[in-house]
Design a protein around this motif. Structure first.
Motif, mmCIF file in Angstrom:
data_model
loop_
_atom_site.group_PDB
_atom_site.id
_atom_site.type_symbol
_atom_site.label_atom_id
_atom_site.label_comp_id
_atom_site.label_asym_id
_atom_site.label_seq_id
_atom_site.Cartn_x
_atom_site.Cartn_y
_atom_site.Cartn_z
ATOM 1 N N GLY A 106 -1.027 4.284 20.954
ATOM 2 C CA GLY A 106 -1.538 3.762 19.757
ATOM 3 C C GLY A 106 -0.526 4.315 18.516
ATOM 4 O O GLY A 106 -0.143 5.170 18.772
ATOM 5 N N SER A 107 -0.724 3.773 17.506
ATOM 6 C CA SER A 107 -0.044 4.063 16.261
ATOM 7 C C SER A 107 -0.415 5.211 15.603
ATOM 8 O O SER A 107 0.240 5.795 14.858
ATOM 9 C CB SER A 107 0.041 2.887 15.325
ATOM 10 O OG SER A 107 -1.230 2.463 14.722
ATOM 11 N N CYS A 108 -1.607 5.669 15.971
ATOM 12 C CA CYS A 108 -2.216 6.992 15.105
ATOM 13 C C CYS A 108 -2.199 8.274 15.712
ATOM 14 O O CYS A 108 -1.683 9.197 15.058
ATOM 15 C CB CYS A 108 -3.820 6.350 14.829
ATOM 16 S SG CYS A 108 -3.764 5.055 13.799
ATOM 17 N N TYR A 142 -2.868 -4.372 10.749
ATOM 18 C CA TYR A 142 -4.079 -4.025 11.826
ATOM 19 C C TYR A 142 -5.483 -3.638 10.983
ATOM 20 O O TYR A 142 -6.320 -3.534 11.449
ATOM 21 C CB TYR A 142 -3.773 -2.995 12.833
ATOM 22 C CG TYR A 142 -2.888 -4.008 13.884
ATOM 23 C CD1 TYR A 142 -3.559 -4.487 15.097
ATOM 24 C CD2 TYR A 142 -1.336 -3.906 13.883
ATOM 25 C CE1 TYR A 142 -2.708 -5.294 15.919
ATOM 26 C CE2 TYR A 142 -0.836 -4.624 14.952
ATOM 27 C CZ TYR A 142 -1.527 -5.145 15.985
ATOM 28 O OH TYR A 142 -0.894 -5.805 16.805
ATOM 29 N N VAL A 143 -4.791 -2.814 9.889
ATOM 30 C CA VAL A 143 -5.872 -2.015 9.041
ATOM 31 C C VAL A 143 -6.562 -3.033 7.740
ATOM 32 O O VAL A 143 -7.567 -3.709 7.694
ATOM 33 C CB VAL A 143 -5.728 -0.917 8.528
ATOM 34 C CG1 VAL A 143 -6.887 -0.557 7.512
ATOM 35 C CG2 VAL A 143 -5.680 0.195 9.731
ATOM 36 N N GLY A 144 -5.426 -3.578 6.981
ATOM 37 C CA GLY A 144 -5.728 -4.193 5.754
ATOM 38 C C GLY A 144 -6.243 -5.459 6.320
ATOM 39 O O GLY A 144 -7.327 -6.117 5.559
ATOM 40 N N ALA A 163 -11.201 1.591 15.415
ATOM 41 C CA ALA A 163 -10.338 1.556 16.664
ATOM 42 C C ALA A 163 -9.916 0.359 17.023
ATOM 43 O O ALA A 163 -10.790 -0.437 16.740
ATOM 44 C CB ALA A 163 -11.122 2.488 17.615
ATOM 45 N N GLU A 164 -8.642 0.042 17.593
ATOM 46 C CA GLU A 164 -8.344 -1.360 17.687
ATOM 47 C C GLU A 164 -9.184 -1.615 19.031
ATOM 48 O O GLU A 164 -9.468 -0.826 19.881
ATOM 49 C CB GLU A 164 -6.801 -1.295 17.973
ATOM 50 C CG GLU A 164 -5.989 -1.322 16.545
ATOM 51 C CD GLU A 164 -4.595 -1.287 16.633
ATOM 52 O OE1 GLU A 164 -3.827 -1.559 17.604
ATOM 53 O OE2 GLU A 164 -3.847 -0.670 15.921
ATOM 54 N N GLY A 165 -9.270 -3.178 19.027
ATOM 55 C CA GLY A 165 -9.997 -3.605 20.110
ATOM 56 C C GLY A 165 -11.422 -3.744 19.775
ATOM 57 O O GLY A 165 -12.351 -4.471 20.312
HETATM 58 N N1 LIG Z 1 -3.852 0.806 13.213
HETATM 59 C C1 LIG Z 1 -5.001 1.502 13.291
HETATM 60 O O1 LIG Z 1 -5.947 1.310 14.127
HETATM 61 C C2 LIG Z 1 -5.379 2.325 12.022
HETATM 62 C C3 LIG Z 1 -6.787 2.704 11.961
HETATM 63 C C4 LIG Z 1 -6.734 3.554 10.839
HETATM 64 C C5 LIG Z 1 -5.975 3.811 9.984
HETATM 65 N N2 LIG Z 1 -4.606 3.424 10.085
HETATM 66 C C6 LIG Z 1 -3.662 3.760 8.997
HETATM 67 O O2 LIG Z 1 -3.549 2.615 8.070
HETATM 68 C C7 LIG Z 1 -2.167 2.284 7.731
HETATM 69 C C8 LIG Z 1 -1.696 1.031 8.033
HETATM 70 O O3 LIG Z 1 -1.796 0.908 9.474
HETATM 71 P P1 LIG Z 1 -1.577 -0.828 10.220
HETATM 72 O O4 LIG Z 1 -1.883 -0.613 11.710
HETATM 73 O O5 LIG Z 1 -2.162 -1.649 9.485
HETATM 74 O O6 LIG Z 1 0.152 -0.817 9.902
HETATM 75 P P2 LIG Z 1 0.783 -2.273 10.071
HETATM 76 O O7 LIG Z 1 2.264 -1.867 10.296
HETATM 77 O O8 LIG Z 1 0.097 -3.048 11.133
HETATM 78 O O9 LIG Z 1 0.602 -3.206 8.702
HETATM 79 C C9 LIG Z 1 1.200 -2.626 7.570
HETATM 80 C C10 LIG Z 1 1.432 -3.626 6.628
HETATM 81 O O10 LIG Z 1 2.118 -3.289 5.467
HETATM 82 C C11 LIG Z 1 3.249 -4.037 4.760
HETATM 83 N N3 LIG Z 1 3.818 -3.494 3.850
HETATM 84 C C12 LIG Z 1 4.645 -2.253 3.938
HETATM 85 N N4 LIG Z 1 5.154 -2.029 2.553
HETATM 86 C C13 LIG Z 1 4.540 -2.943 1.748
HETATM 87 C C14 LIG Z 1 4.844 -3.146 0.630
HETATM 88 N N5 LIG Z 1 5.700 -2.557 -0.353
HETATM 89 N N6 LIG Z 1 4.236 -4.376 0.047
HETATM 90 C C15 LIG Z 1 3.352 -5.330 0.700
HETATM 91 N N7 LIG Z 1 3.381 -5.004 1.945
HETATM 92 C C16 LIG Z 1 3.905 -3.907 2.582
HETATM 93 C C17 LIG Z 1 4.183 -4.433 6.227
HETATM 94 O O11 LIG Z 1 4.813 -5.461 5.996
HETATM 95 C C18 LIG Z 1 2.851 -4.428 7.176
HETATM 96 O O12 LIG Z 1 2.367 -5.764 7.436
HETATM 97 C C19 LIG Z 1 -1.618 3.608 8.467
HETATM 98 O O13 LIG Z 1 -1.342 4.559 7.402
HETATM 99 C C20 LIG Z 1 -2.307 3.867 9.502
HETATM 100 O O14 LIG Z 1 -1.722 5.162 9.995
HETATM 101 C C21 LIG Z 1 -4.354 2.549 11.103
#
Ligand SMILES: NC(=O)c1ccc[n+]([C@@H]2O[C@H](COP(=O)([O-])OP(=O)(O)OC[C@H]3O[C@@H](n4cnc5c(N)ncnc54)[C@H](O)[C@@H]3O)[C@@H](O)[C@H]2O)c1
Ligand SMILES: O=c1ccn([C@@H]2O[C@H](COP(=O)(O)OP(=O)(O)O[C@H]3O[C@H](CO)[C@@H](O)[C@H](O)[C@H]3O)[C@@H](O)[C@H]2O)c(=O)[nH]1
Length: 472
Positions: A280-282, A15-17, A174-176
């Protein structure tokens, strides 16, 4: 002079990457951005020709991906290759709450972060800037540094060794509203100790973010600011939710109270919407992490203060579910309850820690039959969420819960409706038709205060709105 970045790699296509890198690629056409993940299904979905099948639903994301994908934005499972090529590597993997061992249920599980660090150390043949994009406990950069500098084929200490600079660049989207937030962030925060490395990342964001909105700090302030921001936001939701219960008892309307206090410029109007509880996940994960860190420094009063935000949220979800049971004459056994919404908020397909999951679990323990309609969440996800709780076996969850793709089907012959997500479309339904379809008396429990109380009352509904009350 800072180094000009031409190749970026991001580990983690979640969701972030995914959205973050899509926007960097869109705004920096001169930078090649490769997003890698070990989850092949996820990468395949990011590469799907059909933009409707992207693994993350975010308004406007399809347009950004369409513009950049194949030009300078790539999604791949070849992690080593992307690390090797890149000058700057973002780590954007998940950092869930630990489910085992020391810190179980509170601390952030950093195993995925550590694996990334070891992989970068093993693969890197030239200097790299490593950027913490995941949300991490304060002082994680120290652990990353230690792994990066002491492992790998050419450890940094040795002659000809690879140099790693570590930056903290937490994400505040934020999501959405991810695309909107990424296009015009309130601020971009970059923490680090090497001015050249900091500048290299500043230059990336400077493609579209005004200089005044790019803040630089030391690495510890940056790491801690992310947890603090989420703690403050969640605290506002718990504060208004605490008052929602008092409003229901006293005849005050929480929405009016929120408006009245929100016009005070020192308080501000945002994040004052009473609800069935934040999800939410956070929020929960990051506050638990903050509490754990405070405890680990012996700061018990600090820990207790923040823990209360979570306790209030748990209470809010429980009391919403409990009110349904009490109102339906103290039993929901065998009764059909229609859930409108399953996602943790509108405009996302994400369900992590959604209040709906916990309300459903409570009602299932009372032997209710639940029919769920959510415009974006799949049946597979809803069952996975319930199975994950481990409260009852998978067969039982499938027996008691049905997922439908039509709101009128969900409400047909239902004893009650529970609104768990604030999807806009709920307001526009033909509520007369829904009333006609339901058993009588027809109860509506609006956990998001989205429905028009007077209109629904006129159709004949018995209506309860969070923070406003009623329904007997
Ligand atoms: N979701 C949000 O809105 C949000 C916003 C800000 C910050 N964050 C933070 O960002 C981080 C990621 O959150 P997210 O929601 O994107 O998580 P997510 O679970 O959607 O994505 C994480 C991805 O990382 C991959 N992954 C894990 N280990 C790996 C490895 N060794 N090599 C390659 N890929 C690997 C997983 O397969 C998964 O697809 C968390 O720390 C979260 O707290 C999330
Ligand atoms: O007035 C409000 C505002 C929010 N919520 C609920 O709070 C939860 C979180 O909402 P929101 O913060 O909008 O979504 P997230 O995607 O979880 O974003 C938060 O968490 C992200 C992950 O760390 C941060 O990057 C963001 O800045 C932070 O807002 C959701 O269940 C909302 O329904 C309310 O109940 N009332």
């Amino acid at each position: 002079m800072s180094k000009k970045i031409t190749k970026i790699c991001c580990i983690g296509a979640g969701y972030v990457g995914g959205p973050t890198m899509a926007v960097i690629a869109q705004k920096c056409p001169d930078v090649k951005v490769t997003v890698v993940d070990i989850n092949e299904k996820r990468i395949a979905a990011w590469n799907d020709e059909d933009l409707g099948k992207l693994p993350v639903y975010e308004p406007g994301l399809d347009k950004v991906v369409e513009e950049a994908r194949g030009r300078n934005l790539f999604f791949s499972t070849e992690v080593d290759k992307a690390i090797d090529e890149a000058e700057m590597i973002f780590i954007s993997v998940n950092t869930p709450t630990k489910t085992y061992g020391k810190g179980k249920g509170m601390a952030a599980d950093l195993k995925f972060i550590e694996l990334c660090a070891r992989q970068i150390a093993r693969v890197a043949k030239d200097d790299k800037i490593v950027v913490e994009k995941s949300t991490l406990p304060v002082r994680t950069a120290q652990a990353l540094k230690s792994i990066l500098h002491n492992t790998g084929s050419s450890p940094a200490g040795k002659e000809g060794g690879v140099q790693f600079d570590i930056l903290s660049n937490p994400e505040f989207l934020a999501e959405g509203t991810a695309v909107e937030d990424l296009h015009a962030p309130d601020r971009v925060l970059i923490g680090g100790d090497n001015p050249e490395a900091i500048q290299a990342l500043v230059d990336v964001y400077a493609h579209w973010v005004p200089a005044a909105n790019i803040l630089t700090t030391n690495v510890w302030s940056s790491e801690l600011s992310k947890l603090t921001a989420n703690a403050f936001l969640a605290q506002r939701v718990s504060s208004i939710n605490a008052l929602s219960e008092l409003c229901e008892k006293t005849g005050a309307d929480v929405n009016e109270v929120a408006r009245a206090i929100g016009t005070d410029s020192r308080i501000g109007p945002k994040f004052l919407k009473a609800s069935v509880g934040f999800g939410g996940s956070c929020f929960q994960k990051d506050i638990l992490n903050l509490v754990y860190i405070a405890k680990s420094y012996g700061l018990h009063e600090v820990a207790d203060y923040w823990e209360q935000v979570i306790l209030m949220n748990d209470h809010q979800k429980r009391r919403f579910a409990d009110n349904i049971v009490t109102t339906l004459y103290n039993t929901v056994s065998g009764k059909k309850i229609a859930f409108l919404g399953w996602a943790f908020k509108k405009d996302t397909n994400d369900t992590r820690e959604s209040a709906a999951i916990h309300v459903a679990d409570y009602l299932l323990n009372e032997q209710a039959e639940i029919v769920v309609y959510d415009p974006k969440v799949t049946e597979e996800q809803i069952y996975a969420d319930l199975d994950y709780l481990n409260t009852r076996d998978e067969k039982e969850n499938r027996k008691l819960v049905t997922v439908v793709n039509d709101p009128y089907k969900a409400t047909d012959e239902a004893h009650a409706i529970a609104v768990l997500t604030e999807w806009d479309e709920f307001r526009a339904y033909d509520w007369q038709r829904i009333y006609d379809l339901m058993l009588k008396p027809s109860f509506v429990f609006d956990g998001r205060a989205v429905l028009d109380r007077e209109k629904l009352k006129n159709f004949g509904f018995e209506i309860y709105i969070i923070g406003v009350g009623s329904c007997g």
